[in-house]
Write an enzyme that holds these catalytic residues in place. Structure first.
Site, PDB file in Angstrom:
ATOM      1  N   SER A 261      11.398   5.448  31.691  1.00 44.60           N
ATOM      2  CA  SER A 261      10.888   4.672  32.205  1.00 44.60           C
ATOM      3  C   SER A 261       9.217   3.828  32.050  1.00 44.60           C
ATOM      4  O   SER A 261       8.537   4.844  31.198  1.00 44.60           O
ATOM      5  CB  SER A 261      11.012   5.343  34.122  1.00 44.60           C
ATOM      6  OG  SER A 261       9.669   4.555  34.909  1.00 44.60           O
TER       7      SER A 261
ATOM      8  N   TYR B 277       7.410  13.334  37.939  1.00 41.67           N
ATOM      9  CA  TYR B 277       8.326  12.082  37.266  1.00 41.67           C
ATOM     10  C   TYR B 277       8.269  11.041  36.276  1.00 41.67           C
ATOM     11  O   TYR B 277       8.550  11.636  35.235  1.00 41.67           O
ATOM     12  CB  TYR B 277       8.956  10.923  38.598  1.00 41.67           C
ATOM     13  CG  TYR B 277      10.085  10.246  37.982  1.00 41.67           C
ATOM     14  CD1 TYR B 277      11.213   9.821  38.020  1.00 41.67           C
ATOM     15  CD2 TYR B 277       9.103   8.795  37.543  1.00 41.67           C
ATOM     16  CE1 TYR B 277      12.239   8.546  37.588  1.00 41.67           C
ATOM     17  CE2 TYR B 277      10.226   7.582  37.457  1.00 41.67           C
ATOM     18  CZ  TYR B 277      11.282   7.783  37.548  1.00 41.67           C
ATOM     19  OH  TYR B 277      12.372   7.280  36.884  1.00 41.67           O
TER      20      TYR B 277
END
Ligand code: NAD
Length: 245
Positions: A133, A146
């Site tokens: 990401s 995350y």
């Protein structure tokens, strides 16, 4: 082609893209309803599709999926480690349970999936793609678990690429920016001001929009193909330019 999180969003788009190009598809996903639906959508494209309901953080379930694939297909060509969990919270807000669950799915899931499927790749060929990401590189508020897990996927990709090169297996990572999937829609709608959040996400691309799942799937397909035969250990940003901001 085996894709975790293949029932929705980026994983489903990858399944469709590879199926359109003749690959048989194995969807590994925790969601039975969406997984069954995805399996039938992919079959309509004229290839074999198999849905394995499986929590990728559960070793026994992943091993069972590996056994099923070995039985049905006998080998694996491409593995896309794509399923991921995004839980909101700063390091002070994140509960221990959320921290552990995030790392269990986002990282240990790749460990289990790779151990189940990489051995099914024929010597001298094979390709693994991990979904990282942009948040592994750029900070936004309240994503401690995350973002750090996604940064670790980038490092893990290089380590896997090094170790699997003698087996002829290439390993790469895609790092998406804001892509309009059910996951991101949920996060936009749960935010205090969804319109402002959407505008913020659009502004994080120099193209001033969010990406479409197919735009990530196209890069995954390229990385898995022989067109990318000299690409390994790389992270490809598919982020509309977020990484240059
Ligand atoms: N959408 C974005 O903007 C964006 C940006 C960067 C990275 N990503 C990453 O892309 C990947 C896919 O996200 P998406 O946006 O397509 O989300 P999504 O919610 O649309 O799809 C994720 C899929 O993963 C499955 N899944 C979740 N936990 C699982 C588990 N434990 N075992 C098996 N399957 C599980 C879900 O059931 C779902 O089908 C994730 O790793 C996410 O972190 C997404």
């Amino acid at each position: 082609m085996i894709v975790s999180g293949g029932a929705s969003g980026l994983g489903l788009a990858a399944g469709m893209k590879f199926a359109q190009n003749g690959y048989d598809i194995v969807i590994v996903d925790i969601d039975a309803a969406k997984g069954t639906q995805a399996e039938s959508e992919i079959r309509k494209l004229g290839v074999n599709a198999l849905f394995c309901q499986c929590d990728i953080s559960n070793k026994a379930q992943v091993e069972e999926a590996g056994r099923l694939v070995r039985e049905k297909f006998g080998r694996a060509d491409v593995l896309i480690n794509n399923a991921g969990l995004e839980i909101r919270g700063s390091i002070l807000q994140c509960t221990e349970a959320d921290w552990i669950r995030t790392y269990d799915i986002n990282l240990k899931g790749i460990y289990y999936m790779s151990n189940a499927f990489v051995p099914l790749m024929a010597a001298g060929q094979g390709s693994v793609i991990n979904t990282g990401s942009i948040l592994g590189y750029r900070a936004v508020g309240e994503r401690a678990a995350y973002s750090s897990s996604k940064g670790a996927i980038d490092t893990l990709t290089r380590s896997m690429a090094y170790d699997l090169a003698p087996n002829g297996i290439r390993v790469n990572c895609v790092a998406p920016g804001a892509i309009d999937t059910p996951l991101l829609r949920g996060s936009i709608n749960d935010s205090p001001d969804p319109a402002a959040t959407e505008q913020f996400l659009n502004s994080k691309s120099v193209l001033n929009r969010m990406g479409r799942p197919e735009e990530v799937a196209n890069v995954m397909y390229f990385l898995a193909s022989d067109e990318a035969s000299f690409v390994t250990g790389a992270t490809w940003f598919v982020d509309g330019g977020w990484s240059i901001l």
